[in-house]
Design a protein around this motif. Structure first.
Motif, PDB file in Angstrom:
ATOM      1  N   SER A 263     -71.097  28.052  91.523  1.00 34.03           N
ATOM      2  CA  SER A 263     -69.907  28.841  91.203  1.00 34.03           C
ATOM      3  C   SER A 263     -70.283  30.246  90.747  1.00 34.03           C
ATOM      4  O   SER A 263     -69.647  31.230  91.130  1.00 34.03           O
ATOM      5  CB  SER A 263     -69.097  28.138  90.113  1.00 34.03           C
ATOM      6  OG  SER A 263     -68.616  26.896  90.565  1.00 34.03           O
ATOM      7  N   ILE A 264     -71.306  30.334  89.910  1.00 34.66           N
ATOM      8  CA  ILE A 264     -71.751  31.651  89.430  1.00 34.66           C
ATOM      9  C   ILE A 264     -72.295  32.479  90.586  1.00 34.66           C
ATOM     10  O   ILE A 264     -72.028  33.687  90.686  1.00 34.66           O
ATOM     11  CB  ILE A 264     -72.798  31.477  88.322  1.00 34.66           C
ATOM     12  CG1 ILE A 264     -72.134  30.893  87.065  1.00 34.66           C
ATOM     13  CG2 ILE A 264     -73.474  32.807  88.000  1.00 34.66           C
ATOM     14  CD1 ILE A 264     -73.111  30.501  85.976  1.00 34.66           C
ATOM     15  N   THR A 265     -73.050  31.837  91.488  1.00 31.53           N
ATOM     16  CA  THR A 265     -73.581  32.548  92.650  1.00 31.53           C
ATOM     17  C   THR A 265     -72.452  33.086  93.529  1.00 31.53           C
ATOM     18  O   THR A 265     -72.506  34.220  94.023  1.00 31.53           O
ATOM     19  CB  THR A 265     -74.492  31.627  93.475  1.00 31.53           C
ATOM     20  OG1 THR A 265     -75.564  31.166  92.643  1.00 31.53           O
ATOM     21  CG2 THR A 265     -75.059  32.347  94.681  1.00 31.53           C
ATOM     22  N   ALA A 266     -71.411  32.269  93.723  1.00 31.70           N
ATOM     23  CA  ALA A 266     -70.258  32.714  94.501  1.00 31.70           C
ATOM     24  C   ALA A 266     -69.577  33.899  93.820  1.00 31.70           C
ATOM     25  O   ALA A 266     -69.172  34.868  94.481  1.00 31.70           O
ATOM     26  CB  ALA A 266     -69.272  31.569  94.681  1.00 31.70           C
ATOM     27  N   GLY A 267     -69.441  33.828  92.490  1.00 27.57           N
ATOM     28  CA  GLY A 267     -68.842  34.934  91.747  1.00 27.57           C
ATOM     29  C   GLY A 267     -69.673  36.206  91.858  1.00 27.57           C
ATOM     30  O   GLY A 267     -69.124  37.305  92.021  1.00 27.57           O
ATOM     31  N   LEU A 268     -70.995  36.049  91.785  1.00 21.34           N
ATOM     32  CA  LEU A 268     -71.879  37.210  91.934  1.00 21.34           C
ATOM     33  C   LEU A 268     -71.748  37.842  93.315  1.00 21.34           C
ATOM     34  O   LEU A 268     -71.632  39.068  93.457  1.00 21.34           O
ATOM     35  CB  LEU A 268     -73.326  36.778  91.700  1.00 21.34           C
ATOM     36  CG  LEU A 268     -73.786  36.617  90.253  1.00 21.34           C
ATOM     37  CD1 LEU A 268     -75.132  35.904  90.197  1.00 21.34           C
ATOM     38  CD2 LEU A 268     -73.887  37.964  89.556  1.00 21.34           C
ATOM     39  N   ALA A 269     -71.765  36.997  94.347  1.00 20.38           N
ATOM     40  CA  ALA A 269     -71.705  37.505  95.716  1.00 20.38           C
ATOM     41  C   ALA A 269     -70.379  38.202  95.994  1.00 20.38           C
ATOM     42  O   ALA A 269     -70.341  39.315  96.540  1.00 20.38           O
ATOM     43  CB  ALA A 269     -71.928  36.358  96.704  1.00 20.38           C
ATOM     44  N   ALA A 270     -69.270  37.544  95.612  1.00 16.41           N
ATOM     45  CA  ALA A 270     -67.953  38.125  95.867  1.00 16.41           C
ATOM     46  C   ALA A 270     -67.717  39.365  95.016  1.00 16.41           C
ATOM     47  O   ALA A 270     -67.157  40.359  95.479  1.00 16.41           O
ATOM     48  CB  ALA A 270     -66.869  37.083  95.604  1.00 16.41           C
TER      49      ALA A 270
END
Length: 327
Positions: A263-270
């Motif tokens: 979830s954190i990785t998705a937040g970082l990418a987006a």
């Protein structure tokens, strides 16, 4: 109403006054106005929105390309005041992950997804045939998104931004998030009355992903504090040489860490794609934001029992920042 009338709009604008009657919800007001719609297409915008100048043309082009079964075209939503406070940064990262990653993926595979409450462009005749909005559901967009797919229609997303104002204070955020979560709970409960019918209508993939997106988010919000307590207990046990009573404790902790990291990785990418590194790095603080969502979920559950169709209004126009009108 006074502000709108003061604009002295051209004659083709019409003001429709909704009589005061229960329920006092946005979908009830939309249903009241729907019979006045005369166009082939219909769009819902909130008063504080700044849609991209070419959004209507892009939506009509998407309808032409999507065929007669395309019922709704959803624009992408973005908070223009993302950098104002820690809370607006977290909300902006959350929205970026939703509209940059999750919803485009679901739309690409023709899977149902919850619509946003604004920048939703409809074919008017399909909207009417589907029964329009549920006047008692306080997250009417999520309900309608699923219902359109249950009736055999499709929805899609267009890369056209609508700028919105993120809530600035914890009180305003809590009220808004409580309403959203309560509406998702309502949407799920309605479907659980006839799950087999829903499964047949959505087909297996649509049915599974609907419950993963809506049900998974609600369940995760409710269980998140418990997961933190369990993880803390496991860590303390390991530090002090104690043996955990749960033989699967290590596995549970691994699942929690992997899920949080994803979830954190998705937040970082987006967030990086939408706002750049200054805001994207705040995704590392998402676990604290999730605890706020958990608090809102329990508040939503309480309201669902006590006053299910109560609509908590969100105050707007409080930000010191201004939207970028060049988007």
């Amino acid at each position: 109403l006074a502000a709108a009338k003061a604009l002295r709009l051209p004659s083709h604008f019409e003001f429709i006054i909704v009589p005061k009657s229960e329920p006092l919800t946005k979908p009830k007001a939309l249903n009241y106005a729907l019979p006045f719609a005369r166009g082939e297409f219909l769009v819902v915008y909130d008063a504080e929105d700044i849609p991209a100048p070419d959004q209507l043309r892009m939506a009509v082009a998407a309808f032409d390309a999507g065929g007669p079964r395309l019922a709704c075209v959803q624009g992408q939503l973005m908070f223009y005041n993302a950098k104002e406070t820690w809370l607006t940064r977290q909300s902006a990262i959350e929205y970026a992950a939703l509209f940059e990653l999750l919803l485009p993926a679901l739309a690409r595979f023709s899977l149902p997804f919850p619509l946003g409450g604004t920048s939703t462009h409809f074919r008017t005749n399909i909207l009417e045939a589907a029964g329009a909005w549920d006047p008692f559901n306080v997250t009417e967009d999520a309900d309608l998104g699923l219902r359109l797919h249950e009736l055999g229609y499709s929805t899609t997303l267009i890369p056209s931004l609508t700028q919105e104002e993120a809530t600035l204070t914890l009180d305003a955020w809590m009220r808004q998030r409580t309403r959203w979560l309560k509406g998702w709970m309502q949407t799920l409960l309605v479907r659980l009355k006839a799950p087999l019918r829903m499964a047949r209508a959505l087909r297996p993939a649509g049915f599974v992903f609907s419950f993963i997106v809506l049900g998974g988010f609600v369940l995760a919000a409710l269980l998140h504090p418990l997961a933190y307590v369990m993880a803390g207990g496991f860590v303390l046990s390991a530090l002090f040489g104690l043996v955990s009573g749960d033989p699967l404790a290590a596995f549970h902790l691994t699942v929690l860490i992997v899920g949080a990291a994803a979830s954190i990785t998705a937040g970082l990418a987006a967030g990086l794609r939408r706002f750049g590194p200054a805001i994207a790095l705040h995704a590392l603080l998402m676990p604290f934001y999730w605890l706020l969502i958990s608090a809102a979920s329990y508040r939503a559950l309480w309201q669902l029992i006590r006053k299910p169709d109560y609509w908590e209004k969100t105050r707007h126009g409080l930000s010191r920042l201004k939207p970028d009108r060049t988007e």
